[in-house]
Enzyme design. Structure first.
Site, short mmCIF file in Angstrom:
data_model
loop_
_atom_site.label_atom_id
_atom_site.label_comp_id
_atom_site.label_asym_id
_atom_site.label_seq_id
_atom_site.Cartn_x
_atom_site.Cartn_y
_atom_site.Cartn_z
N GLN A 1 9.26 25.72 48.88
CA GLN A 1 7.99 26.15 49.48
C GLN A 1 7.79 27.66 49.41
OE1 GLN A 1 9.37 25.54 54.02
NE2 GLN A 1 7.33 26.38 53.87
N HIS B 1 11.24 26.63 57.85
CA HIS B 1 10.99 27.38 59.09
C HIS B 1 11.44 28.82 59.05
CE1 HIS B 1 9.68 23.69 60.85
NE2 HIS B 1 10.87 23.13 60.88
#
Ligand SMILES: C[S@@+](CC[C@H](N)C(=O)[O-])C[C@H]1O[C@@H](n2cnc3c(N)ncnc32)[C@H](O)[C@@H]1O
Length: 235
Positions: free
Chosen positions: A89, A114
């Site tokens: 990502q 995260h």
């Protein structure tokens, strides 16, 4: 009041799902209007695939559901009617491929690694590819305060980035060009909602906001009033 997500937690299969309790009340508030539409949904972060059947049941058969993860083992977790894409990502090339293959999206949910760079890179590359009215949701933003996730109070973090976004959203209203120039995100961001550990940012392309006055039923609109450069606000 019935809550799909609370009910779902009592009838999960062997795919483990881990959520904070209060998310189950936030989801219906945030996403209820997207149910049973032909929406395009992207979730970053698959893990054991526990959320896949949950979203499939919530959004219904008309939804185009895409799930992305860096772990190639997740490829085997695709359910009929879902798409699994493998990549990082934080890799702009992967994000471009996601958009080219499946975008534009109505809803993007970042429940991936995260870490600050992952969250910001994904947002910067994916947010412009939300349809008007589309929502970008970042989950578990408490990691912005956790050193193990590159976070910490006052450190560069996704929550810090959202504070920067709040300023860009208001960059119409400044004459401090040197230190705070107009930013095109002012034309894109419609709403930023903060919950404990969740931030939701809505893309609503728009022009310069308009002030409205009304007297004796006569409505007048003016943008001149909103031009803050070299003048004080009327409010
Ligand atoms: C919290 S889990 C996802 C849980 C899942 N959304 C659910 O609700 O059941 C996080 C996932 O993010 C993935 N991940 C970590 N770093 C990533 C990255 N850089 N790009 C894509 N996925 C990543 C991990 O492999 C892991 O499967």
């Amino acid at each position: 009041m019935p809550n799909y997500f609370r009910d779902y937690m009592t009838r999960t299969g062997d795919r483990m799902i881990l959520k904070m309790d209060h998310y189950l009340d936030i989801y219906p508030r945030l996403l209820g209007h997207l149910q049973h539409r032909d929406l395009r949904f992207l979730e970053i972060g698959i893990y054991k695939g526990g959320s896949m059947p949950m979203w499939q049941g919530y959004f219904g058969p008309g939804a185009h559901l895409v799930f992305a993860d860096i772990d190639p083992a997740c490829r085997d977790l695709a359910l009929p009617g879902t798409h699994v894409e493998i990549g990082d990502q934080a890799d702009p090339a992967f994000l471009r491929d996601l958009v080219a293959g499946h975008g534009p999206f109505d809803l993007i949910l970042d429940d991936g690694g995260h870490k600050t760079d992952q969250q910001i890179t994904s947002f910067r590359h994916l947010f412009p590819h939300l349809r008007p009215g589309g929502i970008y949701v970042v989950e578990d933003t408490h990691t912005s305060y956790w050193p193990g996730f590159d976070g910490g109070y006052g450190k560069r973090s996704f929550i810090g980035y959202t504070k920067w976004l709040i300023d860009r959203m208001h960059s119409w209203y400044t004459d401090e060009d040197e230190i705070f120039p107009f930013h095109p995100l002012a034309r894109e961001i419609g709403e930023i909602r903060f919950f404990d550990s969740i931030v939701a940012i809505t893309r609503e392309p728009h022009g310069m906001p308009t002030a409205l006055s009304s007297r004796n039923g006569q409505v007048k609109r003016s943008q001149a009033m909103m031009r803050a450069r070299n003048r004080r606000s009327i409010f």
